[in-house]
Write an enzyme that holds these catalytic residues in place. Structure first.
Site, short mmCIF file in Angstrom:
data_model
loop_
_atom_site.label_atom_id
_atom_site.label_comp_id
_atom_site.label_asym_id
_atom_site.label_seq_id
_atom_site.Cartn_x
_atom_site.Cartn_y
_atom_site.Cartn_z
CE LYS A 44 9.11 -8.88 14.14
NZ LYS A 44 9.61 -10.26 13.93
CE1 TYR A 89 -3.02 2.19 -16.23
CE2 TYR A 89 -3.24 2.00 -13.84
CZ TYR A 89 -2.75 2.66 -14.95
OH TYR A 89 -1.98 3.79 -14.79
CG MET A 136 1.62 4.08 -7.68
SD MET A 136 3.00 4.82 -8.56
CE MET A 136 3.62 3.41 -9.46
NE ARG A 138 12.95 -16.50 12.51
CZ ARG A 138 11.90 -15.77 12.90
NH1 ARG A 138 11.04 -15.31 12.00
NH2 ARG A 138 11.69 -15.54 14.18
#
Length: 384
Positions: free
Chosen positions: A58, A279, A325, A157
């Site tokens: 998955k 930053y 980023m 669940r």
């Protein structure tokens, strides 16, 4: 075998190949050792003895490429695969032969029944409503349809509640047209071997499945395999352990590392005492420092939180300042002056730092690290 643009080798029928960026254009390189993956499957299979071993692929095989991973596992003898969503199963069916079972853990979304049947996909039915929809389609098609049935053994669940299992046992007509091939549940605390919840869930599962038709049973996930034979039943469903994540936290990892991650140096510089770095000036230079900026950041799935480092030929290069980023600044003061140049590679995951160690730095788990990887890497598959 053919090689499409981007450099990923594609086998016959392997339609949904994991996209990749050409190596000379990419900022970071993600290596996936399919030989180590296959060895991990053999390690788990040997521990299971007579029980069968599936492959959980998955979330695009935990971010590593479901098509490539499934083909490698199938070559190792795996015949049962688990995904979370029906669309994942439909994509995987383009890779796997029809005699390889594909189970959908989240079951049948309303309206997806016919798609599942046409693709020979096996839903894991989690409610009486899903069961009724699958039975109705079987009646319309005038043929039995295979399904797995999940029961809730205590995780709250997915799966039929004990009350629903009792109702199903008292009304076997609800299974009309459904060819039940598996009864399963899921362990909540398998990575804590001394947790009494494990035994409670196992006992609950065994009690519930005895109310149902006698078909193969499945309870163990990756960590559940290491709880012992009482948890193996007929089929185990490892996921993260296949990809090198430690299924026995606190003990030595019995699995081989599958993933490596290297990033390219973009620029190096020297800064003086007190100069701000990154930053918010979250770091400042201590006396004279040499820095390297690498082409990797949180847009690629590298978490901002937590201390971490890169490595170069075994030398630890601490992060300096915040993760950006698209880039990370490293303190390379410990290296010789000419050790790193633009285009050179440093190691983020590999022999010096495992996926689990990266996760610990970020305050998370190896599963999240793998599934967070972005699409900007050059992906290199080897060892198949």
């Amino acid at each position: 075998m053919t090689t499409p643009p981007g450099g990923v080798t594609k086998g016959p029928g392997a339609l949904p190949v994991q996209p990749t960026v050409p190596e000379h254009l990419a900022g970071a390189l993600l290596g996936i050792d399919l030989g180590a993956l296959r060895e991990n499957y053999r390690i788990l299979k040997a521990r299971l003895g007579r029980a069968a071993c599936a492959g959980v692929v998955k979330a695009d095989a935990y971010g590593l490429g479901a098509a490539e991973v499934a083909e490698a596992l199938a070559a190792e003898g795996c015949r049962s695969f688990f995904v979370a969503h029906i669309f994942e199963a439909l994509e995987l069916r383009a890779v796997l032969p029809r005699d390889h079972a594909i189970f959908v853990l989240n079951g049948l979304p309303p309206g997806a029944e016919r798609d599942s049947a046409e693709a020979d996909v096996t839903p894991v039915l989690n409610s009486l409503e899903q069961l009724q929809a699958w039975s109705d389609l079987a009646r319309r098609l005038e043929r039995p349809l295979p399904a797995a049935l999940q029961v809730d053994s205590g995780m709250s669940r997915l799966g039929l509640s004990p009350h629903e299992v009792e109702r199903l046992a008292a009304t076997p007509a609800l299974l009309s047209g459904v060819q039940l091939v598996l009864v399963m549940s899921h362990l909540a605390c398998a990575d804590e071997p001394d947790n009494p919840v494990n035994r409670l869930q196992r006992d609950n599962f065994d009690r519930l499945r005895r109310m149902l038709p006698a078909v193969p049973a499945s309870l163990a996930n990756s960590s559940g395999i290491f709880l012992g034979q009482d948890y193996h039943h007929d089929l185990a469903r490892p996921g993260a352990a296949l990809y090198g994540v430690n299924p026995t936290p606190g003990d030595a990892n019995p699995m081989r590392q599958v993933v490596s991650l290297r990033a390219k140096v973009v620029q190096t510089r020297e800064v003086g005492d007190g100069v701000g770095i990154g930053y918010g000036y979250a770091s400042r230079a201590r006396t004279h420092m040499r820095l390297a900026t690498i082409s990797l950041g949180y847009a690629d799935g590298w978490h901002r939180r937590g201390a971490a480092a890169a490595f170069h030929h075994g030398a630890r290069l601490p992060f300096a300042g915040r993760v950006s980023m698209d880039s990370i600044i490293l303190d390379i003061s410990a290296l010789p002056h000419d050790a790193l140049r633009p285009g050179d590679l440093v190691d983020l995951i590999g022999a010096d730092q495992t996926v689990d160690q990266v996760a610990e730095h970020a305050g998370t788990i190896g599963y999240e690290i793998l599934t967070s990887f972005g699409r900007r890497f050059h992906r290199h598959y080897f060892g198949a």
